[in-house]
Design a protein around this motif. Structure first.
Motif, mmCIF file in Angstrom:
data_model
loop_
_atom_site.group_PDB
_atom_site.id
_atom_site.type_symbol
_atom_site.label_atom_id
_atom_site.label_comp_id
_atom_site.label_asym_id
_atom_site.label_seq_id
_atom_site.Cartn_x
_atom_site.Cartn_y
_atom_site.Cartn_z
ATOM 1 N N LEU A 100 0.821 -1.202 0.000
ATOM 2 C CA LEU A 100 0.000 0.000 0.000
ATOM 3 C C LEU A 100 0.861 1.261 0.000
ATOM 4 N N GLY A 101 2.095 1.141 0.446
ATOM 5 C CA GLY A 101 3.026 2.270 0.318
ATOM 6 C C GLY A 101 3.313 2.571 -1.138
ATOM 7 N N LEU A 102 3.404 1.516 -1.945
ATOM 8 C CA LEU A 102 3.576 1.688 -3.390
ATOM 9 C C LEU A 102 2.347 2.371 -3.984
ATOM 10 N N VAL A 103 1.161 1.911 -3.599
ATOM 11 C CA VAL A 103 -0.081 2.540 -4.081
ATOM 12 C C VAL A 103 -0.098 4.002 -3.670
ATOM 13 N N GLU A 104 0.238 4.267 -2.419
ATOM 14 C CA GLU A 104 0.251 5.641 -1.921
ATOM 15 C C GLU A 104 1.240 6.514 -2.695
ATOM 16 N N ALA A 105 2.378 5.950 -3.061
ATOM 17 C CA ALA A 105 3.397 6.706 -3.794
ATOM 18 C C ALA A 105 2.981 6.978 -5.242
ATOM 19 N N LEU A 106 2.286 6.045 -5.878
ATOM 20 C CA LEU A 106 1.942 6.176 -7.296
ATOM 21 C C LEU A 106 0.626 6.904 -7.534
ATOM 22 N N ALA A 107 -0.309 6.765 -6.603
ATOM 23 C CA ALA A 107 -1.633 7.383 -6.771
ATOM 24 C C ALA A 107 -1.612 8.810 -6.232
ATOM 25 N N THR A 108 -2.463 9.635 -6.800
ATOM 26 C CA THR A 108 -2.632 10.983 -6.264
ATOM 27 C C THR A 108 -3.345 10.910 -4.921
ATOM 28 N N ARG A 109 -4.287 9.971 -4.803
ATOM 29 C CA ARG A 109 -5.016 9.739 -3.559
ATOM 30 C C ARG A 109 -5.568 8.321 -3.584
ATOM 31 N N TRP A 110 -5.820 7.750 -2.417
ATOM 32 C CA TRP A 110 -6.426 6.433 -2.338
ATOM 33 C C TRP A 110 -7.261 6.335 -1.066
ATOM 34 N N SER A 111 -8.226 5.425 -1.086
ATOM 35 C CA SER A 111 -9.123 5.242 0.058
ATOM 36 C C SER A 111 -9.763 3.864 -0.055
ATOM 37 N N PHE A 112 -10.508 3.483 0.962
ATOM 38 C CA PHE A 112 -11.273 2.242 0.872
ATOM 39 C C PHE A 112 -12.669 2.485 1.419
ATOM 40 N N HIS A 113 -13.619 1.678 0.922
ATOM 41 C CA HIS A 113 -15.033 1.863 1.244
ATOM 42 C C HIS A 113 -15.701 0.501 1.368
ATOM 43 N N ASP A 114 -16.735 0.439 2.212
ATOM 44 C CA ASP A 114 -17.552 -0.768 2.266
ATOM 45 C C ASP A 114 -18.284 -0.917 0.946
ATOM 46 N N ARG A 115 -18.504 -2.155 0.551
ATOM 47 C CA ARG A 115 -19.226 -2.454 -0.678
ATOM 48 C C ARG A 115 -20.507 -3.196 -0.322
ATOM 49 N N THR A 116 -21.587 -2.808 -0.942
ATOM 50 C CA THR A 116 -22.879 -3.439 -0.711
ATOM 51 C C THR A 116 -23.104 -4.508 -1.756
ATOM 52 N N PRO A 117 -23.516 -5.681 -1.427
ATOM 53 C CA PRO A 117 -23.995 -6.125 -0.118
ATOM 54 C C PRO A 117 -22.886 -6.643 0.776
ATOM 55 N N VAL A 118 -21.723 -6.958 0.217
ATOM 56 C CA VAL A 118 -20.654 -7.511 1.041
ATOM 57 C C VAL A 118 -19.308 -7.115 0.457
ATOM 58 N N GLY A 119 -18.323 -6.943 1.331
ATOM 59 C CA GLY A 119 -16.970 -6.696 0.872
ATOM 60 C C GLY A 119 -16.531 -5.262 1.021
ATOM 61 N N LYS A 120 -15.435 -4.964 0.337
ATOM 62 C CA LYS A 120 -14.862 -3.620 0.372
ATOM 63 C C LYS A 120 -14.300 -3.280 -1.001
ATOM 64 N N THR A 121 -14.116 -2.009 -1.225
ATOM 65 C CA THR A 121 -13.505 -1.507 -2.444
ATOM 66 C C THR A 121 -12.348 -0.606 -2.060
ATOM 67 N N VAL A 122 -11.197 -0.842 -2.664
ATOM 68 C CA VAL A 122 -10.059 0.057 -2.510
ATOM 69 C C VAL A 122 -9.990 0.878 -3.791
ATOM 70 N N ARG A 123 -9.950 2.176 -3.621
ATOM 71 C CA ARG A 123 -9.962 3.111 -4.752
ATOM 72 C C ARG A 123 -8.659 3.902 -4.784
ATOM 73 N N ALA A 124 -8.075 4.000 -5.949
ATOM 74 C CA ALA A 124 -6.890 4.834 -6.158
ATOM 75 C C ALA A 124 -7.156 5.711 -7.373
ATOM 76 N N GLU A 125 -6.741 6.964 -7.287
ATOM 77 C CA GLU A 125 -6.913 7.884 -8.404
ATOM 78 C C GLU A 125 -5.569 8.483 -8.800
ATOM 79 N N ILE A 126 -5.405 8.625 -10.103
ATOM 80 C CA ILE A 126 -4.206 9.245 -10.665
ATOM 81 C C ILE A 126 -4.661 10.469 -11.441
ATOM 82 N N ASP A 127 -4.202 11.638 -11.016
ATOM 83 C CA ASP A 127 -4.483 12.846 -11.779
ATOM 84 C C ASP A 127 -3.717 12.768 -13.084
ATOM 85 N N LEU A 128 -4.380 12.972 -14.192
ATOM 86 C CA LEU A 128 -3.742 12.805 -15.493
ATOM 87 C C LEU A 128 -2.743 13.905 -15.809
ATOM 88 N N ALA A 129 -2.862 15.038 -15.178
ATOM 89 C CA ALA A 129 -1.890 16.121 -15.391
ATOM 90 C C ALA A 129 -0.513 15.757 -14.861
#
Length: 131
Positions: A100-129
């Motif tokens: 996750l340190g690699l994800v943090e270094a490469l992504a502009t931002r990242w987070s995780f969220h509960d997923r309905t009905p079960v599970g989780k989602t990890v989201r990473a975004e890269i600003d294209l600029a």
């Protein structure tokens, strides 16, 4: 948007990375560019985590890519809500927990969220600029 489910296996994780960079190439983000390479590494790490830590027998994991004019969003969902991504507070020489340190270094931002009905989602975004 690109969305695909994969078997929660090492082969599924590898295929997720390959299909993600292929989709980016189709969308005009060529192989070997900074954005493509960063996205490949992020998908590889999050897919590996989904297979290793988020696996529930008989359940797949899902990769979703969304390209907007200013940002690429990468989401990887698995079936285990109780296994949260850990913060990057491990020693640099630790043998585990650095992904996750690699994800943090490469992504502009990242987070995780509960997923309905079960599970989780990890989201990473890269600003294209940035690429």
């Amino acid at each position: 948007m690109f969305s695909q489910r994969f078997s929660a296996t090492r082969l599924g994780a590898r295929l997720a990375r390959h299909l993600a960079v292929h989709r980016l190439d189709v969308w005009g983000i060529p192989y070997g560019t900074g954005i493509s390479d960063s996205a490949a590494s992020i998908v590889a790490e999050l897919a590996a985590n989904a297979v290793t830590h988020g696996r529930v027998p008989g359940r797949d994991f899902e990769v979703r890519l969304t390209l907007r004019p200013d940002v690429l969003r990468i989401e990887v969902s698995d079936a285990r809500r109780e296994r949260r991504p850990m913060a990057m507070d491990r020693a640099p020489d630790a043998e585990a927990g650095r992904g996750l340190g690699l994800v943090e270094a490469l992504a502009t931002r990242w987070s995780f969220h509960d997923r309905t009905p079960v599970g989780k989602t990890v989201r990473a975004e890269i600003d294209l600029a940035q690429g």
